[in-house]
Design a protein around this motif. Structure first.
Motif, PDB file in Angstrom:
ATOM      1  N   GLY A 143       4.262  33.019  31.651  1.00  0.00           N
ATOM      2  CA  GLY A 143       4.908  32.926  30.753  1.00  0.00           C
ATOM      3  C   GLY A 143       4.048  32.648  29.900  1.00  0.00           C
ATOM      4  O   GLY A 143       4.214  31.882  28.824  1.00  0.00           O
ATOM      5  N   LEU A 144       2.804  33.660  29.346  1.00  0.00           N
ATOM      6  CA  LEU A 144       2.247  33.696  28.273  1.00  0.00           C
ATOM      7  C   LEU A 144       2.439  34.756  27.787  1.00  0.00           C
ATOM      8  O   LEU A 144       2.697  36.161  28.142  1.00  0.00           O
ATOM      9  CB  LEU A 144       0.911  33.834  28.999  1.00  0.00           C
ATOM     10  CG  LEU A 144       0.356  33.013  29.379  1.00  0.00           C
ATOM     11  CD1 LEU A 144      -1.340  33.090  29.622  1.00  0.00           C
ATOM     12  CD2 LEU A 144      -0.053  31.691  28.855  1.00  0.00           C
ATOM     13  N   THR A 145       3.646  34.424  26.960  1.00  0.00           N
ATOM     14  CA  THR A 145       3.994  36.194  26.494  1.00  0.00           C
ATOM     15  C   THR A 145       3.329  36.428  23.834  1.00  0.00           C
ATOM     16  O   THR A 145       3.457  36.762  23.826  1.00  0.00           O
ATOM     17  CB  THR A 145       4.972  35.448  25.823  1.00  0.00           C
ATOM     18  OG1 THR A 145       5.192  34.655  25.133  1.00  0.00           O
ATOM     19  CG2 THR A 145       5.984  34.647  26.618  1.00  0.00           C
ATOM     20  N   THR A 146       2.353  34.690  24.456  1.00  0.00           N
ATOM     21  CA  THR A 146       1.200  36.247  23.403  1.00  0.00           C
ATOM     22  C   THR A 146       0.313  37.139  23.819  1.00  0.00           C
ATOM     23  O   THR A 146      -0.717  37.036  25.348  1.00  0.00           O
ATOM     24  CB  THR A 146       0.679  34.664  23.000  1.00  0.00           C
ATOM     25  OG1 THR A 146       1.974  34.030  22.171  1.00  0.00           O
ATOM     26  CG2 THR A 146      -0.751  35.274  21.601  1.00  0.00           C
ATOM     27  N   PRO A 147       0.074  37.719  22.958  1.00  0.00           N
ATOM     28  CA  PRO A 147      -1.023  38.650  23.657  1.00  0.00           C
ATOM     29  C   PRO A 147      -2.152  38.597  23.142  1.00  0.00           C
ATOM     30  O   PRO A 147      -3.152  37.710  22.861  1.00  0.00           O
ATOM     31  CB  PRO A 147      -0.693  40.178  22.404  1.00  0.00           C
ATOM     32  CG  PRO A 147       0.209  39.857  21.772  1.00  0.00           C
ATOM     33  CD  PRO A 147       0.195  38.621  21.457  1.00  0.00           C
ATOM     34  N   ASN A 148      -2.781  38.723  24.758  1.00  0.00           N
ATOM     35  CA  ASN A 148      -4.047  38.347  25.140  1.00  0.00           C
ATOM     36  C   ASN A 148      -4.983  39.711  26.889  1.00  0.00           C
ATOM     37  O   ASN A 148      -4.859  39.839  26.897  1.00  0.00           O
ATOM     38  CB  ASN A 148      -3.700  37.054  26.050  1.00  0.00           C
ATOM     39  CG  ASN A 148      -4.671  36.531  26.822  1.00  0.00           C
ATOM     40  OD1 ASN A 148      -6.622  37.157  27.144  1.00  0.00           O
ATOM     41  ND2 ASN A 148      -5.551  35.616  26.610  1.00  0.00           N
ATOM     42  N   PRO A 149      -5.745  40.556  25.458  1.00  0.00           N
ATOM     43  CA  PRO A 149      -5.753  41.837  26.447  1.00  0.00           C
ATOM     44  C   PRO A 149      -6.597  41.968  27.264  1.00  0.00           C
ATOM     45  O   PRO A 149      -6.894  42.362  27.672  1.00  0.00           O
ATOM     46  CB  PRO A 149      -6.416  42.852  25.058  1.00  0.00           C
ATOM     47  CG  PRO A 149      -6.519  41.827  23.735  1.00  0.00           C
ATOM     48  CD  PRO A 149      -5.687  40.426  24.599  1.00  0.00           C
ATOM     49  N   LEU A 174      -6.991  39.303  29.332  1.00  0.00           N
ATOM     50  CA  LEU A 174      -6.300  38.449  30.707  1.00  0.00           C
ATOM     51  C   LEU A 174      -4.937  39.439  30.914  1.00  0.00           C
ATOM     52  O   LEU A 174      -5.188  39.538  31.814  1.00  0.00           O
ATOM     53  CB  LEU A 174      -5.593  37.154  30.127  1.00  0.00           C
ATOM     54  CG  LEU A 174      -4.470  36.460  30.968  1.00  0.00           C
ATOM     55  CD1 LEU A 174      -6.044  36.783  32.599  1.00  0.00           C
ATOM     56  CD2 LEU A 174      -3.756  35.531  30.420  1.00  0.00           C
ATOM     57  N   SER A 175      -4.581  40.324  29.808  1.00  0.00           N
ATOM     58  CA  SER A 175      -3.652  41.447  30.794  1.00  0.00           C
ATOM     59  C   SER A 175      -4.787  41.751  31.586  1.00  0.00           C
ATOM     60  O   SER A 175      -4.362  42.581  32.801  1.00  0.00           O
ATOM     61  CB  SER A 175      -3.127  42.166  29.643  1.00  0.00           C
ATOM     62  OG  SER A 175      -2.584  40.812  29.118  1.00  0.00           O
ATOM     63  N   GLY A 222      -2.778  43.999  22.058  1.00  0.00           N
ATOM     64  CA  GLY A 222      -1.411  43.681  22.053  1.00  0.00           C
ATOM     65  C   GLY A 222      -0.104  43.533  22.991  1.00  0.00           C
ATOM     66  O   GLY A 222       0.795  43.465  22.931  1.00  0.00           O
ATOM     67  N   VAL A 223      -1.203  43.493  24.279  1.00  0.00           N
ATOM     68  CA  VAL A 223      -0.104  43.674  25.821  1.00  0.00           C
ATOM     69  C   VAL A 223      -0.224  41.759  25.895  1.00  0.00           C
ATOM     70  O   VAL A 223      -0.960  40.862  26.507  1.00  0.00           O
ATOM     71  CB  VAL A 223      -0.298  44.478  26.605  1.00  0.00           C
ATOM     72  CG1 VAL A 223       0.511  43.974  27.754  1.00  0.00           C
ATOM     73  CG2 VAL A 223      -0.999  45.647  26.197  1.00  0.00           C
ATOM     74  N   ALA A 224       1.056  41.515  25.937  1.00  0.00           N
ATOM     75  CA  ALA A 224       0.924  40.155  26.459  1.00  0.00           C
ATOM     76  C   ALA A 224       1.047  40.107  28.467  1.00  0.00           C
ATOM     77  O   ALA A 224       2.225  40.267  28.657  1.00  0.00           O
ATOM     78  CB  ALA A 224       2.649  39.261  25.772  1.00  0.00           C
ATOM     79  N   PRO A 225       0.316  38.594  29.188  1.00  0.00           N
ATOM     80  CA  PRO A 225       0.327  38.705  30.408  1.00  0.00           C
ATOM     81  C   PRO A 225       1.683  39.412  30.979  1.00  0.00           C
ATOM     82  O   PRO A 225       2.065  39.760  31.519  1.00  0.00           O
ATOM     83  CB  PRO A 225      -0.390  37.941  30.426  1.00  0.00           C
ATOM     84  CG  PRO A 225      -1.379  37.343  29.267  1.00  0.00           C
ATOM     85  CD  PRO A 225      -0.560  37.796  28.185  1.00  0.00           C
ATOM     86  N   ALA A 226       2.535  38.101  29.717  1.00  0.00           N
ATOM     87  CA  ALA A 226       4.570  38.058  31.150  1.00  0.00           C
ATOM     88  C   ALA A 226       4.761  39.548  30.962  1.00  0.00           C
ATOM     89  O   ALA A 226       5.601  39.938  31.444  1.00  0.00           O
ATOM     90  CB  ALA A 226       4.790  37.498  29.493  1.00  0.00           C
TER      91      ALA A 226
END
Length: 400
Positions: free
Chosen positions: A245-251, A253-254, A303-307
């Motif tokens: 559900g995490l749509t904000t980029p978080n490199p 965590l991704s 720039g990649v969001a976990p979702a």
């Protein structure tokens, strides 16, 4: 000097010569390994007879040498993977300065945090890049332990640096490597004792706890005096589904999600198909773990969001069950444990370590589990802020 004094001196000198000779003879039984990357590929069939047997060793130089050691060696040894199959594992042996105490140097077996799962990320391959920062941040802590009179051994873990894929966060594989390097190190240098402390940070905290639970039946001759786990990974079965559900980029965590996904596939290839739960972008990032270390993987995930890494509506139940199977919350540890956790940690959240401490106590570690929380300390900072109290705790259980 009287005749009796001279006799005592001669006997003492002879004993010293014999002890050095015995050490040289024992150490000579371990073959010298080849130069370069050939060191990491053992002959076939795998040499040795039991897990923990040393395959070969050689002197180490450069980025793998922890300041304060009198000698550092690379070692390749037999261990076991997630399913009990025999595999080669590499690691590093660091010896304190001075003369070994009666009974040998006590040993701290260190389990490292996440560096990545490509072979180049193995701590024993550290030549200043690409994962040096992920290894060297603990060197002040390890140096202090060497200065205190402890030998320090460090496994790379199964499949990290050596043939086969690294089974990331698989408790059985990690714990085996953490224990087996002590057996191997004692063959390389017989001045090491059977008295050990197990310790690690993050992924390594997870590994250390599994090693502690495994030790009594896996390496029963080793005397585990305690385990120090700094911010150990736990409860990923609860956390991974939430990341969809995490749509904000978080490199950062991704990159970790991709690493966890590929680690599960490596440990359970018949049960984990990456494309069944990861999106094409997620599969691509997971496959990059085979050639890049965590720092580069994080850069690639900008720039990649976990979702975005997951298939829409994917059933994560099977993945969660495998993660839970490898969660330290189920362990029964009968030797003392110290957990250290920073309250400002945003990688291993304090709430999950709180939960882990409660669960380990419930499993039978009550009375032997000590939990320290350090205000304002983040994930990497815990090994700095927690170094002194952890060392005091170790010295109380394993005098140098």
């Amino acid at each position: 000097m009287s005749r009796s004094s001279r006799l005592v001196a001669v006997v003492a000198a002879l004993a010293l010569v014999l002890s050095v000779a015995a050490a040289t003879t024992a150490s000579a039984k371990v073959r010298t390994g080849p130069a370069g990357l050939a060191f990491y590929t053992p002959p076939k069939p795998l040499p040795g007879h039991r897990h923990g047997d040393a395959i070969w060793a050689k002197a180490a130089h450069g980025g793998v040498v922890v300041p304060g050691s009198s000698a550092t060696e690379l070692v390749l040894y037999r261990s076991q993977d997630a399913h009990g199959a025999n595999v080669p594992v590499s690691g590093v042996i660091s010896i304190p300065k001075g003369r070994a105490p009666r009974g040998g140097w006590p040993v701290i077996t260190w389990a490292h945090g996440t560096t990545g799962i490509a072979d180049a990320c193995a701590p024993s391959r550290d030549d200043g890049r690409p994962a040096h920062a992920y290894n060297s941040y603990v060197y002040p802590l390890l140096s202090s332990w060497l200065k205190a009179g402890y030998a320090v051994v460090r496994t790379d873990y199964e499949g990290l640096g050596t043939p086969y894929d690294h089974q990331y966060l698989n408790g059985r594989a990690e714990g085996s490597g953490v224990l087996d390097i002590v057996r191997a190190a004692r063959q390389v240098d017989p001045r090491l004792s059977k008295n050990i402390i197990i310790s690690g940070h993050s992924q390594g905290g997870h590994a250390a706890l599994f090693a502690a639970a495994l030790a009594s039946r896996y390496t029963p001759e080793l005397k585990v005096k305690g385990t120090v786990a700094f911010a150990p990974a736990s409860h990923l079965d609860e956390q991974i589904p939430l990341t969809t559900g995490l749509t904000t980029p978080n490199p950062g965590l991704s990159a970790l999600i991709a690493t966890i996904g590929y680690g599960l596939h490596a440990a359970y290839p018949d049960r984990v198909d990456l494309a069944s739960f990861l999106s094409p972008e997620g599969v691509q990032l997971a496959l990059k773990t085979q050639s890049t270390c965590l720092s580069q993987l994080t850069a690639d995930a900008q720039g990649v969001a976990p979702a975005a890494l997951f298939q829409p509506g994917a059933d994560l139940g099977p993945i969660a069950r495998l993660l839970d199977l490898n969660d330290p919350s189920h362990l029964v540890i009968r030797t003392p444990v110290l957990l250290e956790q920073g309250t400002a940690d945003t990688t291993v959240f304090p709430v999950f370590t709180d939960q882990l401490a409660s669960e380990l106590r419930h499993n039978g570690t009550d009375g032997r589990l000590y939990y320290r929380k350090l205000d304002g300390v983040d994930h990497g900072g815990i090994v700095v802020a927690g170094a002194k109290p952890a060392t005091t705790w170790i010295e109380q259980r394993l005098p140098g």
